[in-house]
Design an enzyme around this catalytic site. Structure first.
Site, short mmCIF file in Angstrom:
data_model
loop_
_atom_site.label_atom_id
_atom_site.label_comp_id
_atom_site.label_asym_id
_atom_site.label_seq_id
_atom_site.Cartn_x
_atom_site.Cartn_y
_atom_site.Cartn_z
N LYS A 116 -5.00 -43.58 -23.99
CA LYS A 116 -5.19 -44.34 -22.97
C LYS A 116 -6.65 -44.22 -22.37
CE LYS A 116 -0.20 -44.36 -21.99
NZ LYS A 116 0.78 -43.45 -21.09
N GLN A 133 1.82 -39.71 -16.34
CA GLN A 133 2.69 -39.52 -17.70
C GLN A 133 3.58 -38.60 -17.40
OE1 GLN A 133 1.34 -41.19 -20.47
NE2 GLN A 133 3.03 -40.36 -21.87
N ASP A 182 2.24 -49.09 -14.68
CA ASP A 182 3.30 -48.86 -15.49
C ASP A 182 4.47 -49.61 -15.26
OD1 ASP A 182 3.31 -46.89 -17.69
OD2 ASP A 182 3.07 -45.04 -16.16
N1 GUN Z 1 6.14 -41.31 -21.05
C1 GUN Z 1 6.68 -42.01 -22.17
N2 GUN Z 1 6.19 -43.33 -22.08
C2 GUN Z 1 5.32 -43.48 -21.05
C3 GUN Z 1 4.86 -44.45 -20.54
O1 GUN Z 1 4.95 -45.60 -21.07
N3 GUN Z 1 4.23 -44.27 -19.31
C4 GUN Z 1 4.26 -43.22 -18.70
N4 GUN Z 1 3.47 -42.90 -17.59
N5 GUN Z 1 4.85 -41.95 -19.17
C5 GUN Z 1 5.36 -42.03 -20.38
#
Ligand code: GUN
Length: 282
Positions: free
Chosen positions: A53, A97, A120
């Protein structure tokens, strides 16, 4: 012959479009969009996602901050960091995350993020907006799936779509997005009876349950579209999805591979949401 839905290519196209948008912002003398990513603990998969990311942000000309926190951090300390980022001018998006260590309440953390920075799309305000069709942030994985379906010109009007999985992150928001796009949606899950009966009737099957090769050939009708959201490792450590790709792909008209299907779309949509957040302040 089945056609492969190339998520890597579509995500590269979207990122290219985003890069141009960001250039327009900075060329007009405005600051670039900024994303803060937070990772708590040592989950290896989370580390890979978070690095990817941050790297994508930089490649597109965005500002990014990576906050790597010890697994032992208290909930209070994490909330304090989020509060600071909520008030930080050059941050347009905050991503924590998941999963978080057990001693931290995930719902509390998600709700602490300002909805205007919740790129998100996990905050109840944004999920609520999605339900009633108001402009908010859409959760990146379902948003990416909708974008794939659109770019491959897969008609959803009146189509029977089965979603296997009912998570807050994928299954539930995806069901809402598909319904808005005029599909008839059935959400299935671990307690669903006669699952095959449902998937066999579907024009489109989307699987997001995290079980290796769960969807088998006998569960899919000929000519169906299959979207695989799973990211699992098989016994030999190889990445594989929730779909038995080798056999299911013999029956489908279109199918996403793993890797290279839905996965790359999630990051592209996160970037899109961060730019949207920035644009809303200009
Ligand atoms: N963990 C697995 N997928 C995601 C996501 O799309 N965003 C976040 N913040 N955590 C995750």
């Amino acid at each position: 012959m089945t056609k492969i839905i190339d998520g890597k290519k579509v995500s590269a196209d979207i990122k290219e479009e985003i890069k141009i948008e960001i250039e327009k912002i900075t060329e007009s003398g405005q600051r670039a969009p900024g994303l803060a990513v937070i990772i708590v603990g040592e989950n290896p998969a989370s580390k890979v996602y978070v690095n990817s990311k941050a790297k994508t942000c930089n490649a597109l000309g965005m500002y990014s901050e990576k906050h790597v926190l010890d697994a032992e951090i208290t909930e209070e300390e994490l909330l304090k960091l989020i509060e600071g980022l909520n008030n930080k001018e050059k941050i347009d998006g905050i991503l924590v995350q998941l999963p978080l260590p057990k001693h931290i309440d995930e719902d509390k953390i998600i709700e602490a993020i300002k909805p205007e920075k919740d790129v998100d799309g996990f905050h109840p305000i944004n999920l609520g907006k999605l339900v009633i069709g108001k402009n908010g942030f859409k959760s990146c994985t379902p948003y990416g799936i909708m974008e794939l379906l659109e770019r491959y010109e897969i008609d959803l009007n009146g189509k029977d779509v089965v979603v296997v999985g009912r998570s807050n992150i994928v299954g539930k928001p995806l069901g809402i997005m598909l319904t808005k796009a005029n599909a008839t949606v059935t959400i299935c899950h671990s307690r669903t009876k006669n699952l095959s009966e449902k998937t066999l009737n579907a024009d489109i099957v989307i699987v997001a349950i995290g079980r290796e090769k769960f969807l088998t050939e006998d569960m899919v009708k000929k000519g169906a579209v299959v979207i695989d959201v799973g990211i699992n490792r098989d016994a030999s450590g190889k990445l594989c999805g929730d779909v038995d790709y080798e056999n299911v792909s013999k029956k489908t008209s279109l199918i996403t591979p793993v890797p290279g299907g839905v996965g790359p779309m999630t990051i592209a949509m996160l970037m899109k949401n961060t730019v949207k957040s920035r644009m809303e302040k200009i």
